[in-house]
Structure formats: structure tokens, C-alpha cells
Design a protein around this motif. Structure first.
Motif, short mmCIF file in Angstrom:
data_model
loop_
_atom_site.label_atom_id
_atom_site.label_comp_id
_atom_site.label_asym_id
_atom_site.label_seq_id
_atom_site.Cartn_x
_atom_site.Cartn_y
_atom_site.Cartn_z
N ALA A 1 0.99 -1.00 -0.09
CA ALA A 1 -0.10 0.11 0.08
C ALA A 1 1.15 1.02 0.42
O ALA A 1 0.36 2.86 -0.36
N CYS A 2 1.84 1.15 0.84
CA CYS A 2 3.00 2.30 0.32
C CYS A 2 3.53 2.72 -0.58
O CYS A 2 3.93 3.67 -0.58
N GLY A 3 2.68 1.94 -1.75
CA GLY A 3 3.74 2.20 -3.17
C GLY A 3 2.46 2.80 -4.00
O GLY A 3 2.20 3.39 -5.32
N ILE A 4 0.88 3.27 -3.49
CA ILE A 4 0.44 3.75 -4.16
C ILE A 4 0.04 5.19 -4.21
O ILE A 4 -0.24 5.84 -5.12
N PRO A 5 1.20 5.81 -3.63
CA PRO A 5 1.42 7.65 -3.88
C PRO A 5 2.46 7.40 -5.38
O PRO A 5 2.14 8.11 -6.47
N TYR A 6 2.89 6.44 -6.00
CA TYR A 6 4.24 6.95 -6.56
C TYR A 6 2.75 5.48 -7.89
O TYR A 6 3.36 6.25 -9.38
N GLU B 1 -8.69 2.37 -4.41
CA GLU B 1 -9.36 3.16 -3.88
C GLU B 1 -7.30 4.55 -4.50
O GLU B 1 -7.83 5.89 -4.53
N GLY B 2 -6.55 4.06 -4.93
CA GLY B 2 -5.67 4.29 -5.04
C GLY B 2 -6.22 3.87 -7.16
O GLY B 2 -5.33 4.89 -7.92
N ARG B 3 -6.87 3.71 -7.52
CA ARG B 3 -7.05 2.67 -8.82
C ARG B 3 -7.91 3.92 -8.91
O ARG B 3 -7.94 4.76 -10.07
N ALA B 4 -9.27 4.17 -7.96
CA ALA B 4 -9.79 5.24 -8.65
C ALA B 4 -9.77 6.54 -8.71
O ALA B 4 -10.17 7.38 -9.44
N LEU B 5 -8.77 6.99 -7.69
CA LEU B 5 -8.01 7.90 -7.74
C LEU B 5 -7.26 7.95 -9.05
O LEU B 5 -7.87 9.52 -9.16
N ARG B 6 -6.16 7.69 -9.42
CA ARG B 6 -5.25 7.76 -10.85
C ARG B 6 -6.71 7.70 -12.52
O ARG B 6 -5.98 8.82 -12.79
N TYR C 1 -9.91 8.85 -11.58
CA TYR C 1 -10.52 10.26 -11.70
C TYR C 1 -9.81 11.43 -11.89
O TYR C 1 -10.03 12.04 -12.83
N LEU C 2 -8.35 11.29 -11.37
CA LEU C 2 -6.79 12.39 -12.36
C LEU C 2 -7.10 12.17 -13.71
O LEU C 2 -6.75 12.84 -14.45
N THR C 3 -7.16 11.59 -14.24
CA THR C 3 -6.97 10.31 -15.60
C THR C 3 -7.91 10.05 -16.56
O THR C 3 -7.45 8.55 -15.78
N PRO C 4 -8.58 9.64 -16.63
CA PRO C 4 -9.39 8.63 -17.26
C PRO C 4 -8.80 8.51 -18.11
O PRO C 4 -8.11 8.49 -19.10
N GLY C 5 -8.94 6.77 -17.84
CA GLY C 5 -8.34 5.77 -18.48
C GLY C 5 -7.12 5.18 -17.99
O GLY C 5 -6.36 3.72 -18.68
N ALA C 6 -6.43 6.03 -16.86
CA ALA C 6 -4.90 5.92 -16.64
C ALA C 6 -5.75 4.69 -15.52
O ALA C 6 -4.06 3.67 -15.18
N GLY C 7 -6.29 4.30 -15.12
CA GLY C 7 -6.71 2.96 -13.55
C GLY C 7 -7.12 1.90 -14.44
O GLY C 7 -7.14 0.69 -13.67
N THR C 8 -7.37 1.83 -16.07
CA THR C 8 -7.79 1.06 -16.32
C THR C 8 -7.02 0.14 -17.22
O THR C 8 -6.50 0.91 -18.19
N ARG C 9 -7.08 -0.84 -18.06
CA ARG C 9 -6.61 -1.61 -18.88
C ARG C 9 -7.05 -2.50 -19.48
O ARG C 9 -7.71 -3.41 -18.71
N PRO C 10 -7.32 -3.02 -21.06
CA PRO C 10 -8.05 -3.72 -21.37
C PRO C 10 -8.19 -5.08 -21.76
O PRO C 10 -7.30 -5.31 -20.57
N GLY C 11 -9.08 -5.72 -21.06
CA GLY C 11 -9.50 -7.23 -20.66
C GLY C 11 -9.18 -7.45 -19.16
O GLY C 11 -9.42 -8.48 -18.51
N VAL C 12 -8.55 -6.14 -18.43
CA VAL C 12 -9.38 -6.26 -16.81
C VAL C 12 -10.31 -5.60 -16.26
O VAL C 12 -10.57 -4.31 -16.57
N PRO C 13 -11.05 -5.95 -15.36
CA PRO C 13 -12.21 -5.53 -15.27
C PRO C 13 -12.34 -4.41 -13.89
O PRO C 13 -10.91 -4.22 -13.44
N THR C 14 -13.01 -3.65 -14.05
CA THR C 14 -12.63 -2.76 -13.17
C THR C 14 -13.05 -3.15 -11.80
O THR C 14 -14.06 -3.88 -12.05
N PRO C 15 -12.63 -2.84 -10.63
CA PRO C 15 -12.52 -3.78 -9.26
C PRO C 15 -13.75 -2.88 -8.73
O PRO C 15 -14.10 -1.80 -9.70
#
Length: 477
Positions: free
Chosen positions: A43-48, A137-142, A144-158
Motif C-alpha cells: 500500500a505504501c507504493g500507491i502514491p507512486y 482506492e488508489g486505482r479510483a483516484l488515478r 479520476y485524475l486521468t480517465p483511462g489511467a486506472g484501467t487496461r483492456p481485459g482487466v475488470p474494473t474493481p
């Protein structure tokens, strides 16, 4: 039939306990119940990850679920939530796999973690207001800031209530709480070209500590504030959040007693609160901190029930009292000790001294022990404090920079109470020498006499920690 060790929670403490128990007693049945999808992550790597330095969220996984099952033989059940514990019957109630069932245990570990605290202010449920304690929460924040940055094709949205369609371009963000995760995320927001506001009700950053972590000291606070302002971050100190303002369900401003700060997103870092509801519902004793009370072996007030990690109290070696310190090493160490104990080798969880390291832009900020004078006096100490400014390398070796060390000792016996370090290099690992001295009850005079290594590329002949110890020892006469 082998005895069954049931672990509630599949991250640092829980999986450290499960793996240790299986290694020490291969015949023991070990079941890990995790209510979410993610297990064994950093979890400590989430900011990066939010910053983009860590490309994929999956890069933060420490051990894959397949390895936990295949190598360690752990019965790992994700999306299985424990809803009740019955210590008298020795069983837990579980919702998972589309059904509710009861599972008996011989030993039980509660490793339920913690969650981000939020201000008691209206509007905290608006879209765009985040806490970051989990990968979702880290994926949702990323995202929110940049649409598409937290998702990848074939990877389900958590599944998470903070993952949603983007509601507009983010240009400004507020960090509420000038604490560790919040200030590490300031760098991430700045790297994404956002205007960043830091809102904190203290007169300085780190002044209160985020509910649970110790302050880094005023010297570090002043240097960090100066660096933040140099990078264009707006500081709103002595400012308490009154409410989060929204339009069409999304946050649009943070309102304090003095001003209204227009923003498009908010990151709240008001500290970590323990997930202790499950224990409390089972009649298991909670400590004064609100976390689960445990003894030196992680045992709770209920027979055969242990607790470790961010949901449990730890014993502070210097203060000689229970504290709630949600730190990664303490969670891993505590879980490992419980795993050894249930496998037949009683092992102490071990004390803490509050060692914390963080990065703020190009600054390393570290502390260990107690620097706050009021806290020290409440614990029975009469603190004497010195602040020294020295260098990270020999003066003639290129590339060195300033290191500021603030150190405190007891006036009566010279016992080291704590130290904080801040600089562009050489602080993050030097603080470990301070932690060692605290664990072994050294005086500042004894610390100053330690035989540290010396080489011009890595430090001056008198290491900054030794220099500070000499200064405090001189004040003691």
C-alpha cells in the motif's frame, strides 16, 4: 484432523502469519478469508502509482494468490467477508461464494487493517473526495485524475464506490491533512500538472501527527513547508475544514472557517482508524486508542484469538504504553510472530519506537522516538532538545547537501528520546541508527561514542547523528 488456523484479512499481517504458520507446521490447516479481491500488496507504493512512476497497480503485489495457494498450501478465499466472531463457540460467520456459512477455528487471527479517517464535515461523500488506503482506492483516484489511467483492456474494473465515470477535467486538488500519505501524494499531483492546495488545522505540517504517527519535529516541518512553497504548493495552515462543497454530486470546493478553495478533487489524509468493529462485536477488548488490545504475543482478551497489523495496538518501548501505529514493518512482524506462536513456538510481537520515513519531492524526512516535548513530559521525561545543521558527505566531496537533525534526550539521565532528520540525501537510512539506540536505551553520550563507518562519498567523519548526539550531550553537561 489437523488444527485449523483461520486468518481474517489477506494483507501484511494476515499473510505473514499464514505463511509462517504453514512453514513452521506444514500439517496445520490455514484458511485466509479476505473480503476484497486484492491480497499481499504494498500500500505504501500507491502514491507512486498515482504519480505514474509505478505503471500498473498489479506491480504493487508482493505475492500472487497462485503462489500463496501453490507454494504455501494456504486455503485462500477472496471475496469472503467475516461478519461475526463467536469466541465461545470458536467459529466465524462468513459471507462468500454466494452463501453464508460458519467456519470453526482452533486459533483465529484478526488482521482486519484500518481505513482512512475523514473530517467530521458535510460533503465527505461527494464524488472526487478520496481517502487512499487500498489498491481499489488508489486505482479510483488515478482514474479520476486521468480517465483511462486506472484501467487496461481485459482487466475488470474493481468494485468500489469510489470508481466511477469521470465528471470533468481535474485542474486543482486539495490535500486535507499535511501528513505522510497526503504529502507524498502532493508530489504525485504536482507531477500531473495540477494546482495543489494543502489544508491542515495545525500551525505547521506534521504538528499533530495523523492521529497515530509521531510528529517529525518543527525543524523538519519548516524545511518541508519551504520546499512545498518553492514548488508552487499553496499551504492553508491553521485551517479547519468546515465542509466540502459540491455541484451535481461532485466536489467543487473546500470550505474552511476563513476561505473557500475551488478544487476538482480532494485527497483526505487525516490518519488511519483501526477496523475494530468485528472484534468489538464479539466482545473482544479494545484499547484506549480504539484499536484491539493485545498482549506481548498478540493475544486478545478472547481465548485463542489474536490480532495484528493496523487493527491492533502495539507497545511503545519508550513511552511504555500501548499505541496505534499503522506501519508496514510492524504489521508484517506482528503477523509473523503470531504465526510462529500458533504453530507452537511462542514469539513476542516486539515493541515499536515510531520510526517513520517519507519523501516530499526531493527531500528525505525521517524520525524515530519522541520529539514532541509535551508527549515526552506526559511520559515522565524532562526533554532537552538540540537542532544541528550539517552535511551529507565530506565537505570536499562533490554532490553533498544539507542535513538538519533535531534530537531530544532526558535531562536527568541523558537517555535518547528521539530524533528527526531532513535533507536531500542520507536521512532515510540514518534514522535506523536512531531506532537501534532507542530500542537499546542508549544515552546520547553512548550514541555519540558509537563506531560508525566513514567514507567521504557517504558522509562526513562525524556522522550527522553523532554530531547531534554530541550537541545534546554537551547541553546536559
Amino acid at each position: 484432523m489437523s488444527e485449523r488456523f483461520v486468518v481474517v484479512g489477506g494483507d501484511a499481517a494476515g499473510l505473514s502469519a499464514a505463511a509462517k504458520a504453514r512453514r513452521a507446521d506444514p500439517d496445520r490447516e490455514v484458511v485466509v478469508l479476505e473480503r476484497g479481491a486484492w491480497v499481499s500488496f504494498g500500500a505504501c507504493g500507491i502514491p507512486y502509482y498515482v504519480k505514474g512512476e509505478i505503471p500498473e497497480l498489479e506491480d504493487l503485489l508482493v505475492t500472487s494468490p497462485e503462489k500463496l495457494v501453490g507454494k504455501y498450501g494456504i486455503d485462500l478465499r477472496r471475496h469472503h467477508e467475516v461478519t461475526a466472531v463467536d469466541p465461545e463457540a470458536g467459529r466465524v460467520t462468513v459471507d462468500g461464494g454466494g452463501e453464508r456459512y460458519e467456519l470453526a477455528y482452533d486459533d483465529l487471527l484478526l488482521a482486519t487493517g484500518g481505513h482512512g479517517a475523514t473530517p467530521d464535515a458535510p460533503g465527505g461523500d461527494l464524488d472526487g473526495v478520496f481517502t487512499v488506503r487500498s489498491l481499489d482506492e488508489g486505482r479510483a483516484l488515478r482514474e479520476y485524475l486521468t480517465p483511462g489511467a486506472g484501467t487496461r483492456p481485459g482487466v475488470p474494473t474493481p468494485p468500489t464506490d469510489r470508481f466511477h465515470e469521470h465528471l470533468g477535467e481535474v485542474e486543482a486538488v486539495a490535500v486535507v491533512g499535511a501528513n505522510k500519505i497526503g504529502l507524498e501524494l502532493v508530489e504525485a499531483f504536482d507531477a500531473r500538472g495540477l494546482a495543489v492546495h494543502v489544508v491542515d488545522d495545525g500551525a505547521h505540517v506534521f504538528e499533530r501527527g495523523p492521529l497515530t504517527l509521531p510528529p517529525f519535529g518543527p525543524a523538519a516541518a519548516g524545511i518541508v513547508e519551504e520546499r512545498l512553497r518553492e514548488r508552487g504548493v499553496e499551504l492553508h495552515l491553521d485551517s479547519r475544514v468546515e465542509r466540502f462543497v459540491g455541484a451535481d454530486g461532485a466536489v467543487t470546493a473546500v470550505e474552511t472557517g476563513d476561505e473557500r478553495i475551488p478544487v476538482d478533487a480532494v485527497l483526505v489524509d487525516e490518519g488511519v482508524e483501526p477496523n475494530a468493529e468485528l472484534a468489538a462485536g464479539a466482545g473482544i477488548e479494545l484499547g484506549a486508542t480504539g484499536a484491539i488490545a493485545t498482549d506481548a504475543y498478540g493475544r486478545t482478551s478472547a481465548p485463542d484469538v489474536y490480532a495484528a497489523g493496523d487493527c491492533a495496538e502495539k507497545h511503545h518501548h519508550l513511552l511504555d504504553e500501548p499505541v496505534h501505529l499503522p506501519l508496514g514493518l510492524a504489521a508484517n512482524r506482528g503477523g509473523r510472530a503470531v504465526g510462529a506462536t500458533v504453530a507452537g513456538t511462542p514469539t513476542r510481537v516486539g515493541p515499536v519506537v515510531g520510526t517513520v520515513v517519507m519523501k516530499v519531492f526531493d527531500l528525505e524526512v525521517a524520525c524515530s522516538g519522541v520529539l514532541d516535548a509535551e508527549t515526552a513530559r506526559e511520559a515522565g521525561f524532562d526533554p532537552v532538545t538540540e537542532t544541528v545543521t550539517t552535511i551529507s558527505r565530506a565537505h570536499y566531496y562533490p554532490g553533498g547537501s544539507r542535513i538538519v537533525v533535531e534530537m531530544a534526550a532526558g535531562a536527568d539521565d541523558g537517555r535518547l528520546l528521539g530524533a528527526g532528520l531532513v535533507g536531500e540525501e542520507g536521512c532515510a537510512h540514518r534514522v535506523n541508527a536512531v531506532a537501534t539506540a532507542l530500542h537499546t536505551d542508549l544515552t546520547v553520550g553512548e550514541l555519540a561514542d558509537l563506531d560508525f563507518g566513514y567514507s567521504p562519498p557517504f558522509g562526513p567523519v562525524w556522522d550527522p547523528v553523532l554530531t547531534a548526539a554530541k550537541a545534546v550531550d554537551g547541553d546536559l553537561g
